[in-house]
Design a protein around this motif. Structure first.
Motif, short mmCIF file in Angstrom:
data_model
loop_
_atom_site.label_atom_id
_atom_site.label_comp_id
_atom_site.label_asym_id
_atom_site.label_seq_id
_atom_site.Cartn_x
_atom_site.Cartn_y
_atom_site.Cartn_z
N ALA A 158 0.59 -1.44 0.14
CA ALA A 158 0.22 0.16 -0.22
C ALA A 158 0.55 1.38 0.01
CB ALA A 158 -0.65 -0.13 1.23
N SER A 159 1.94 1.43 1.05
CA SER A 159 2.79 2.36 0.19
C SER A 159 3.60 2.66 -0.18
CB SER A 159 3.96 1.84 1.82
OG SER A 159 3.19 2.09 3.21
N VAL A 160 3.55 1.45 -1.62
CA VAL A 160 4.76 1.51 -2.54
C VAL A 160 3.71 1.79 -3.39
CG1 VAL A 160 4.91 0.14 -4.60
CG2 VAL A 160 5.63 -0.51 -2.34
N ARG A 161 2.48 1.08 -3.35
CA ARG A 161 1.02 1.81 -4.22
C ARG A 161 0.87 3.65 -4.11
NH1 ARG A 161 0.77 1.47 -8.46
NH2 ARG A 161 -0.15 -0.80 -8.40
N GLU A 162 0.71 4.43 -2.66
CA GLU A 162 0.78 5.62 -2.60
C GLU A 162 2.22 6.27 -3.05
OE1 GLU A 162 0.30 8.31 1.39
OE2 GLU A 162 0.26 6.11 2.20
N ALA A 163 3.02 6.00 -3.02
CA ALA A 163 4.24 5.90 -3.71
C ALA A 163 4.45 6.21 -5.39
CB ALA A 163 5.58 5.95 -2.88
N ALA A 164 3.62 6.12 -5.55
CA ALA A 164 3.63 5.74 -6.64
C ALA A 164 2.48 4.95 -7.75
CB ALA A 164 5.28 4.67 -7.54
N PRO A 165 1.53 6.20 -8.15
CA PRO A 165 -0.02 5.89 -8.17
C PRO A 165 0.27 4.41 -9.69
CG PRO A 165 0.06 7.85 -7.75
CD PRO A 165 1.61 7.54 -7.22
N ASP A 166 0.45 5.01 -10.64
CA ASP A 166 1.29 4.62 -11.80
C ASP A 166 2.21 3.15 -12.33
OD1 ASP A 166 -1.14 6.11 -13.17
OD2 ASP A 166 0.96 7.61 -12.59
N LEU A 167 2.24 2.89 -10.56
CA LEU A 167 3.49 1.85 -11.21
C LEU A 167 2.66 0.51 -11.13
CD1 LEU A 167 7.00 0.58 -10.67
CD2 LEU A 167 5.84 1.17 -8.29
N VAL A 168 3.39 -1.17 -11.88
CA VAL A 168 2.65 -1.98 -12.06
C VAL A 168 3.01 -2.20 -11.46
CG1 VAL A 168 2.17 -3.47 -13.27
CG2 VAL A 168 2.00 -1.48 -14.90
N VAL A 169 2.43 -3.31 -10.29
CA VAL A 169 3.24 -4.30 -9.30
C VAL A 169 2.90 -5.56 -9.07
CG1 VAL A 169 2.98 -4.46 -6.67
CG2 VAL A 169 2.97 -1.50 -7.91
N ASN A 170 3.14 -6.21 -9.17
CA ASN A 170 3.06 -7.90 -9.34
C ASN A 170 3.22 -7.75 -7.94
OD1 ASN A 170 2.65 -10.13 -10.70
ND2 ASN A 170 4.50 -10.50 -11.40
N ALA A 171 2.88 -8.93 -7.36
CA ALA A 171 2.93 -8.75 -5.89
C ALA A 171 3.17 -10.74 -5.99
CB ALA A 171 1.29 -8.54 -4.62
N ARG A 172 3.91 -10.54 -6.45
CA ARG A 172 3.95 -12.46 -5.18
C ARG A 172 4.26 -13.01 -4.37
NH1 ARG A 172 10.32 -15.41 -6.38
NH2 ARG A 172 9.85 -15.57 -3.83
N THR A 173 3.51 -14.31 -3.99
CA THR A 173 3.41 -14.62 -2.80
C THR A 173 3.27 -16.06 -2.90
OG1 THR A 173 1.65 -15.58 -1.29
CG2 THR A 173 0.64 -15.75 -3.09
N ASP A 174 4.51 -16.42 -1.47
CA ASP A 174 5.11 -17.50 -1.43
C ASP A 174 4.91 -19.03 -0.79
OD1 ASP A 174 7.12 -16.00 -3.35
OD2 ASP A 174 8.52 -15.79 -1.94
N PRO A 175 3.37 -19.41 -0.74
CA PRO A 175 3.03 -20.34 0.03
C PRO A 175 3.54 -22.18 -0.40
CG PRO A 175 1.42 -18.67 -0.05
CD PRO A 175 2.32 -18.13 -0.83
N TYR A 176 3.40 -21.15 -1.47
CA TYR A 176 3.94 -23.58 -2.34
C TYR A 176 5.83 -23.46 -3.10
CZ TYR A 176 -0.68 -23.58 -4.08
OH TYR A 176 -1.61 -23.37 -4.54
N LEU A 177 5.99 -22.16 -1.98
CA LEU A 177 7.77 -22.53 -2.16
C LEU A 177 8.20 -23.71 -1.26
CD1 LEU A 177 9.13 -19.04 -2.90
CD2 LEU A 177 9.01 -20.79 -4.49
#
Length: 282
Positions: A158-177
């Motif tokens: 959320a802080s990254v989004r607030e700092a860069a409204p247009d940045l395309v954020v791909n949120a990697r999540t690692d439960p399968y690792l």
């Protein structure tokens, strides 16, 4: 003297306005490039990203007609002589990203692991300086491999989004690792839970890396937003992943690893006094 002062002020004022206009034009171009990248994430018609590791591989991907270029942190780390898992100094990683961006005319999205300990504002600034309009951010601690608390990661996103409204954020999540000390009994449920929360926090896409093929359909349906699938040795082809409804397909460090192993066979052939070409290809 009054006239001279006024003239100097006018000249300086003009230069300032020109500089502001240039900055505004650059920002507008960056926003447009980010919008282009974001629009390529279409479920069932995915953005395919053969991950690159240097300027030469980036050129190759762009010249092959792919509409965007994605970096791979593990591959770049290996090229630069560091270990994966934020072993690369941030300055060197962002310099590598900038070199990649310099040689292509398509949007660049950068794998920046968990952000190298930078604040969201500094991370966004470094990405912008390197010319990247998108990024991967993962939710494992690079030192231990343990999953970061979901709310902590959501706050970071959320802080990254607030700092860069247009940045395309791909949120990697690692439960399968498999590197987790205590493998999860139900990685599917945890990936869905985290994926939904990260979308709420402002992510554009969710990347449940190494998700089981049998789970991908459920992940696409239950997360409720664009899903990134990994195409690795033994996984379905890009065409098959497309049929499952993913919006993005990436290859991690696997292309670099395959290229490196090919070169190893060539070197071994040379060491044995053979021509490297036919031997390496076999």
């Amino acid at each position: 003297m009054t006239g001279g002062t006024t003239g100097a002020a006018t000249t300086a004022g003009t230069a300032t306005v020109t500089g502001e206009e240039t900055t505004m034009d650059l920002a507008a171009a960056t926003d447009k490039t980010a919008a282009t990248l974001r629009a390529l994430h279409v479920p069932g018609r995915p953005l395919v990203l053969p991950n690159v590791w240097d300027a030469a591989s980036a050129r190759m991907v762009a010249e092959a007609g792919f509409p965007a270029v994605a970096t791979g942190s593990a591959a770049i780390a290996a090229v630069l002589g560091y270990e994966d898992g934020e072993g690369t100094p941030p300055g060197e990683m962002f310099a590598a990203i900038a070199r990649i961006r310099r040689v292509v005319d398509v949007p660049v999205t950068a794998d920046v692991e968990r952000g190298y300990g930078l604040s969201p504002a500094e991370l966004v600034e470094r990405l912008a300086e390197a010319g990247a309009v998108g990024c991967n951010l993962e939710d494992s601690d690079p030192r231990t491999g343990a999953l970061v608390d979901m709310e902590e990661q959501a706050d970071f996103l959320a802080s990254v989004r607030e700092a860069a409204p247009d940045l395309v954020v791909n949120a990697r999540t690692d439960p399968y690792l498999s590197r987790h000390a205590d493998p999860l009994a139900d990685p599917l449920a945890e990936a869905v839970r985290r994926g939904r929360r990260y979308l709420e926090a402002g992510a554009d896409c969710v990347y449940p890396i190494r998700a089981h093929t049998a789970d991908l359909g459920a992940l696409v349906e239950e997360i409720g937003g664009p899903v990134n699938a990994l195409c690795a040795p033994g996984s379905p082809s890009p065409a098959a992943l497309t049929e499952l409804g993913v919006a993005r397909i990436s290859f991690g460090h696997n292309l670099h690893l395959a290229a490196h192993r090919y070169a190893e066979r060539m070197v071994s052939a040379i060491g044995a006094g053979l021509s490297p070409y036919g031997v390496a290809a076999s």
